[in-house]
Design an enzyme around this catalytic site. Sequence first.
Site, PDB file in Angstrom:
ATOM      1  N   GLU A  89       0.826  -1.206   0.000  1.00 34.95           N
ATOM      2  CA  GLU A  89       0.000   0.000   0.000  1.00 34.95           C
ATOM      3  C   GLU A  89       0.857   1.252   0.000  1.00 34.95           C
ATOM      4  O   GLU A  89       1.891   1.308   0.656  1.00 34.95           O
ATOM      5  CB  GLU A  89      -0.924   0.007   1.222  1.00 34.95           C
ATOM      6  CG  GLU A  89      -1.938  -1.113   1.200  1.00 34.95           C
ATOM      7  CD  GLU A  89      -2.822  -1.125   2.428  1.00 34.95           C
ATOM      8  OE1 GLU A  89      -3.066  -0.043   2.991  1.00 34.95           O
ATOM      9  OE2 GLU A  89      -3.264  -2.212   2.821  1.00 34.95           O
ATOM     10  N   HIS A 206       5.318   5.802  20.828  1.00 36.91           N
ATOM     11  CA  HIS A 206       4.023   5.277  21.276  1.00 36.91           C
ATOM     12  C   HIS A 206       3.844   5.212  22.794  1.00 36.91           C
ATOM     13  O   HIS A 206       2.716   5.249  23.275  1.00 36.91           O
ATOM     14  CB  HIS A 206       3.725   3.903  20.680  1.00 36.91           C
ATOM     15  CG  HIS A 206       3.746   3.865  19.191  1.00 36.91           C
ATOM     16  ND1 HIS A 206       3.051   4.763  18.407  1.00 36.91           N
ATOM     17  CD2 HIS A 206       4.409   3.047  18.318  1.00 36.91           C
ATOM     18  CE1 HIS A 206       3.265   4.494  17.132  1.00 36.91           C
ATOM     19  NE2 HIS A 206       4.086   3.467  17.053  1.00 36.91           N
ATOM     20  N   CYS A 323      -1.938   1.609   8.068  1.00 40.15           N
ATOM     21  CA  CYS A 323      -0.955   0.688   7.520  1.00 40.15           C
ATOM     22  C   CYS A 323      -1.501  -0.729   7.367  1.00 40.15           C
ATOM     23  O   CYS A 323      -1.857  -1.386   8.335  1.00 40.15           O
ATOM     24  CB  CYS A 323       0.271   0.686   8.422  1.00 40.15           C
ATOM     25  SG  CYS A 323       1.581  -0.398   7.865  1.00 40.15           S
TER      26      CYS A 323
END
EC number: 2.1.1.-
Length: 347
Positions: A89, A206, A323
Amino acid sequence: MRIDFIRQRLRAQGAKPCHEQRILRIWAQVLPTEGGRSRPDDFLPQAVRDAMPALLADLDGLARLRSQHPGEDGSARLLVELADGQTVESVLLPRDGLCVSTQVGCAVGCVFCMTGREGLLRQVGSAEIVAQVVLARRQRLVKKVVFMGMGEPAHNLDNVMEAIDFLGTTGAIGHKNLVFSTVGDPRVFERLPLGPVKPALALSLHTTRADLRAQLLPRAPRMDPADLVERAEAYARATSYPIQYQWTLLEGINDGPDEVEGIVRLLHGKYAVLNMIPYNTVPDLPYTRPSWEAAAALARTLHRRGILTKLRQSAGQDVEGGCGQLRARELAPSARRIEIRPVASLP
C-alpha cells in the site's frame, strides 16, 4: 529489483554513465520524453534506444495500480501490485506527500497494526520503492516521501537507503523531505549518518514505558525509550533536522497522565516534535481511538509543559488508510487485546 540491476542492464546495452543518469532521471521524475531536451533519440546510442521499450515495460511492471480510494481529506489510498503479484500500500498525502511501503508484511508485529499480523513475506527492492513514487507522480505532484507504509525500514536497510540516496539525488526530492520511519534499531543510528543523503528521522515511540512498549511492539529491538531518545537526539543535532516522534493514541492505554509525565521527562529540551495521531480504527482489532476533544486536551497539556506537539488526523481515516488495512484485513486471524491496566484520562 534493485536500482543497480537497472544500471547493469543499461550498461549491457552500451549505455555510458551519463546515459544511465538521464534515463533514470526521466523515469524517477516522470519527465516528458516527447520534445524538449529529454527525447531519447537525441542522446542515446542506437542499441540503448532499441532496448528502451522492453526496459520501460519492465519498469512500469514494478508497481501497478490495482485500486485507488480517495479520501475526503485529500489523501488517496493506493493498492499497488508488484511484478510477482504481491501487493503493498501507498498513500498519497495532502500537501504533495507520499507514504511508501518497504516490505510485503512486517516482522515487528505491533499489536494495533494490520500489517504485522501476517508476518514478513518478502523485502521490497529499492527499484520497487522508487516505482511507488513514480506511480504516484503520474497522478499528482510528489515533493515529500515518508517511509512509513507497510514494513519496518530498518529490516530492509540496504534497499531503503539505496532508494533514499536515489530519490535525494536523481529523484530531485529534498533531503529533509525524505523521512525514514522506524520503531528504533541500533543499525539505523549507525547507518543513517554515513549516507550521502541524510533523511529526516521519525521514531515510533508510542509510549515512554519500556514494559508497555514491549507489549505494543513485541518484536521490536529491546531498547529503552530513554536510550532511543538519546540516540535520536544525537542524529538530530548532527543533521540539524528535528526528530519526529510518532505517537499513536490508543484510548485507555497510552493517553493518561503517567505518559504525560514520561513525555515531559524524555522530550523536554530535545530537538524534536511530537506527532500525536489518534488510532486509525480497524474493525478486526480491539483498540479504539480517544475522542478528538480528549486528544486535543492531551496536546494542549503537553504544550503547556513545553513539548512541541502536533495533533494530526490519520490520513485516509475515512478510506481505511492505516498501515496494511486494505491488504491484510481479510488475511489476518482475529486478535486478542493485550492486558494493560487502564489509566485515568486527563482532566
